[in-house]
Design a protein around this motif. Structure first.
Motif, PDB file in Angstrom:
ATOM      1  N   ARG A 190      -2.286   9.512   1.835  1.00 50.23           N
ATOM      2  CA  ARG A 190      -2.263  10.811   2.506  1.00 50.23           C
ATOM      3  C   ARG A 190      -2.758  11.911   1.573  1.00 50.23           C
ATOM      4  O   ARG A 190      -3.571  12.760   1.963  1.00 50.23           O
ATOM      5  CB  ARG A 190      -0.843  11.122   2.986  1.00 50.23           C
ATOM      6  N   GLN A 191      -2.300  11.893   0.321  1.00 51.80           N
ATOM      7  CA  GLN A 191      -2.727  12.892  -0.641  1.00 51.80           C
ATOM      8  C   GLN A 191      -4.224  12.790  -0.922  1.00 51.80           C
ATOM      9  O   GLN A 191      -4.905  13.801  -1.104  1.00 51.80           O
ATOM     10  CB  GLN A 191      -1.939  12.742  -1.946  1.00 51.80           C
ATOM     11  N   LYS A 192      -4.745  11.565  -0.941  1.00 52.42           N
ATOM     12  CA  LYS A 192      -6.166  11.362  -1.180  1.00 52.42           C
ATOM     13  C   LYS A 192      -6.996  11.963  -0.044  1.00 52.42           C
ATOM     14  O   LYS A 192      -8.024  12.600  -0.293  1.00 52.42           O
ATOM     15  CB  LYS A 192      -6.471   9.870  -1.311  1.00 52.42           C
ATOM     16  N   ILE A 193      -6.545  11.769   1.186  1.00 52.68           N
ATOM     17  CA  ILE A 193      -7.244  12.341   2.345  1.00 52.68           C
ATOM     18  C   ILE A 193      -7.298  13.862   2.233  1.00 52.68           C
ATOM     19  O   ILE A 193      -8.351  14.479   2.411  1.00 52.68           O
ATOM     20  CB  ILE A 193      -6.546  11.919   3.656  1.00 52.68           C
ATOM     21  N   LEU A 194      -6.156  14.486   1.928  1.00 56.68           N
ATOM     22  CA  LEU A 194      -6.098  15.939   1.818  1.00 56.68           C
ATOM     23  C   LEU A 194      -6.883  16.435   0.614  1.00 56.68           C
ATOM     24  O   LEU A 194      -7.502  17.509   0.654  1.00 56.68           O
ATOM     25  CB  LEU A 194      -4.636  16.394   1.734  1.00 56.68           C
ATOM     26  N   ASP A 195      -6.877  15.648  -0.457  1.00 51.46           N
ATOM     27  CA  ASP A 195      -7.622  16.002  -1.656  1.00 51.46           C
ATOM     28  C   ASP A 195      -9.120  16.051  -1.358  1.00 51.46           C
ATOM     29  O   ASP A 195      -9.828  16.981  -1.765  1.00 51.46           O
ATOM     30  CB  ASP A 195      -7.327  14.980  -2.755  1.00 51.46           C
ATOM     31  N   LEU A 196      -9.611  15.056  -0.635  1.00 54.29           N
ATOM     32  CA  LEU A 196     -11.022  15.039  -0.239  1.00 54.29           C
ATOM     33  C   LEU A 196     -11.336  16.206   0.694  1.00 54.29           C
ATOM     34  O   LEU A 196     -12.398  16.821   0.601  1.00 54.29           O
ATOM     35  CB  LEU A 196     -11.362  13.713   0.444  1.00 54.29           C
ATOM     36  N   MET A 212       0.841  -1.199   0.000  1.00 55.33           N
ATOM     37  CA  MET A 212       0.000   0.000   0.000  1.00 55.33           C
ATOM     38  C   MET A 212       0.880   1.255   0.000  1.00 55.33           C
ATOM     39  O   MET A 212       1.854   1.336   0.729  1.00 55.33           O
ATOM     40  CB  MET A 212      -0.912   0.002   1.228  1.00 55.33           C
ATOM     41  N   ASP A 213       0.524   2.210  -0.859  1.00 54.44           N
ATOM     42  CA  ASP A 213       1.270   3.465  -0.957  1.00 54.44           C
ATOM     43  C   ASP A 213       0.651   4.473   0.008  1.00 54.44           C
ATOM     44  O   ASP A 213      -0.371   5.106  -0.294  1.00 54.44           O
ATOM     45  CB  ASP A 213       1.226   3.985  -2.389  1.00 54.44           C
ATOM     46  N   THR A 214       1.248   4.629   1.180  1.00 60.83           N
ATOM     47  CA  THR A 214       0.687   5.529   2.193  1.00 60.83           C
ATOM     48  C   THR A 214       0.826   6.994   1.791  1.00 60.83           C
ATOM     49  O   THR A 214       0.043   7.832   2.253  1.00 60.83           O
ATOM     50  CB  THR A 214       1.360   5.296   3.557  1.00 60.83           C
ATOM     51  N   LYS A 215       1.793   7.327   0.943  1.00 61.59           N
ATOM     52  CA  LYS A 215       1.924   8.712   0.474  1.00 61.59           C
ATOM     53  C   LYS A 215       0.726   9.090  -0.393  1.00 61.59           C
ATOM     54  O   LYS A 215       0.172  10.189  -0.267  1.00 61.59           O
ATOM     55  CB  LYS A 215       3.229   8.892  -0.301  1.00 61.59           C
ATOM     56  N   LYS A 216       0.322   8.168  -1.270  1.00 58.37           N
ATOM     57  CA  LYS A 216      -0.854   8.439  -2.109  1.00 58.37           C
ATOM     58  C   LYS A 216      -2.120   8.495  -1.264  1.00 58.37           C
ATOM     59  O   LYS A 216      -3.022   9.289  -1.538  1.00 58.37           O
ATOM     60  CB  LYS A 216      -0.980   7.367  -3.187  1.00 58.37           C
ATOM     61  N   ARG A 276      -3.914   7.748  11.496  1.00 63.95           N
ATOM     62  CA  ARG A 276      -4.051   6.343  11.122  1.00 63.95           C
ATOM     63  C   ARG A 276      -3.104   5.992   9.980  1.00 63.95           C
ATOM     64  O   ARG A 276      -2.506   4.916   9.961  1.00 63.95           O
ATOM     65  CB  ARG A 276      -5.494   6.044  10.709  1.00 63.95           C
ATOM     66  N   ASN A 277      -2.997   6.919   9.041  1.00 66.37           N
ATOM     67  CA  ASN A 277      -2.101   6.691   7.903  1.00 66.37           C
ATOM     68  C   ASN A 277      -0.650   6.598   8.359  1.00 66.37           C
ATOM     69  O   ASN A 277       0.121   5.763   7.867  1.00 66.37           O
ATOM     70  CB  ASN A 277      -2.259   7.821   6.893  1.00 66.37           C
ATOM     71  N   ASP A 278      -0.255   7.457   9.324  1.00 68.04           N
ATOM     72  CA  ASP A 278       1.110   7.421   9.853  1.00 68.04           C
ATOM     73  C   ASP A 278       1.379   6.099  10.573  1.00 68.04           C
ATOM     74  O   ASP A 278       2.474   5.525  10.454  1.00 68.04           O
ATOM     75  CB  ASP A 278       1.345   8.590  10.814  1.00 68.04           C
ATOM     76  N   ILE A 279       0.375   5.618  11.320  1.00 67.33           N
ATOM     77  CA  ILE A 279       0.525   4.324  12.007  1.00 67.33           C
ATOM     78  C   ILE A 279       0.700   3.213  10.974  1.00 67.33           C
ATOM     79  O   ILE A 279       1.561   2.340  11.121  1.00 67.33           O
ATOM     80  CB  ILE A 279      -0.699   4.045  12.903  1.00 67.33           C
ATOM     81  N   LEU A 280      -0.119   3.266   9.932  1.00 68.97           N
ATOM     82  CA  LEU A 280      -0.020   2.271   8.858  1.00 68.97           C
ATOM     83  C   LEU A 280       1.342   2.342   8.183  1.00 68.97           C
ATOM     84  O   LEU A 280       1.958   1.305   7.889  1.00 68.97           O
ATOM     85  CB  LEU A 280      -1.133   2.511   7.838  1.00 68.97           C
ATOM     86  N   ASP A 281       1.827   3.559   7.962  1.00 73.31           N
ATOM     87  CA  ASP A 281       3.136   3.751   7.337  1.00 73.31           C
ATOM     88  C   ASP A 281       4.235   3.126   8.188  1.00 73.31           C
ATOM     89  O   ASP A 281       5.123   2.439   7.671  1.00 73.31           O
ATOM     90  CB  ASP A 281       3.392   5.246   7.150  1.00 73.31           C
TER      91      ASP A 281
END
Length: 305
Positions: free
Chosen positions: A7-13, A1-5, A235-240
């Motif tokens: 993260r960008q998706k979360i901010l995009d929404l 899983m690409d956590t950077k993408k 959550r994304n940081d934990i996953l990363d």
């Protein structure tokens, strides 16, 4: 899983009004923007801030040909319109001791600052104009890190900032955390790429920064967006971190498997197999056995070459 993408998706929404629901009872952002302009006019009248060239005849909304659709209660505006000041830092040499900390681009790493390693300065010329406060956003205006930003928080020592940084001080009617999330969004970086000039040392000046378009939600929705975005990004940081740890574990296991393989401990030996020494002599009749000192526990039938 690409956590950077992710993260960008979360901010995009978040900046498109799709991360949290809209509340029809919220004050529309258009009214909020009018209150921001009134706040700035009062501060200009009090001599606390200066009128920018743009704000002298500000008529920046509504926009035509908007970059993307936003909720009805939102409004398109610019960083300059929601900011009380956009100010370059000071041209000062760093010192080992001094009255103020001098924050530089290089001191900002992964949205964090180790203030213990930040150098000092004795700068005094209108120094109050450059004192950092919680909620200030610093923007890297040149070099490889152009566009990188840092939200000042929990600052406990008097600090100013260096000339390669620009400080954005937003209106109190706008959450700095929302602006910071915008400064990490894909749409923001698209604008930075379009506005950066220079090949060896790309840079974005204060005027370009002020003209960046930003979708502005109602104030209460800003609060909801910041809260929801923060939860998802944690959550994304934990996953990363979990992915990094998993990757390290996989590499360790892979190394262990290969180590077992070359020491004859991965599969059982068959006494009917041709000994390796005979195999080597068929490959090279002149073969002479090598020193086995480094492989003392090899299975019977194996050989070093």
């Amino acid at each position: 899983m690409d956590t950077k993408k992710l993260r960008q998706k979360i901010l995009d929404l978040a900046i498109r009004g799709k991360l949290v629901p809209q509340d029809p009872n919220d004050e529309p952002a258009s009214v909020l923007l009018e209150r921001i302009q009134a706040e700035k006019e009062q501060l200009i009248k009090n001599g606390e801030i200066k009128r920018s060239k743009k704000s002298a005849s500000s008529d920046t909304y509504p926009y035509e040909n908007v970059p993307f659709e936003i909720p009805e209660s939102w409004v398109w505006t610019t960083i300059g319109d929601i900011s009380l000041s956009i100010l370059y830092g000071v041209s000062e040499s760093a010192k080992s001791e001094g009255k103020y900390k001098l924050l530089r681009i290089t001191d900002i790493q992964n949205n964090k600052v180790n203030w213990d390693t930040v150098p000092y300065s004795d700068f005094e010329d209108n120094v109050q104009n450059y004192i950092l406060e919680e909620g200030d956003i610093l923007f890297a205006r040149t070099g490889a890190t152009v566009g990188k930003s840092y939200l000042v928080n929990k600052i406990s020592i008097s600090s100013i900032y260096a000339s390669y940084l620009i400080r954005v001080k937003s209106s109190k009617l706008v959450l700095p955390a929302y602006v910071k999330f915008f400064f990490e969004s894909g749409f923001y970086w698209e604008q930075i790429s379009m506005n950066a000039v220079g090949v060896g040392q790309p840079n974005v000046n204060g005027t370009s920064l002020a003209n960046l378009r930003i979708p502005l939600p109602p104030y209460n929705e800003q609060i909801r967006i910041v809260k929801e975005s923060t939860n998802w990004l944690k959550r994304n940081d934990i996953l990363d971190n979990d992915i990094v740890e998993l990757g390290n574990a996989i590499e360790h296991i892979k190394s262990k498997i290969l180590d077992l393989a070359i020491h004859g401990k991965l599969v059982p030996q068959d006494p009917n197999d041709e000994p390796a020494i005979d195999l080597l002599r068929r490959i090279n009749p002149d073969f002479k056995p090598c020193d086995n000192a480094h492989y003392k526990n090899l299975p019977s039938g194996w050989s070093i070459c």
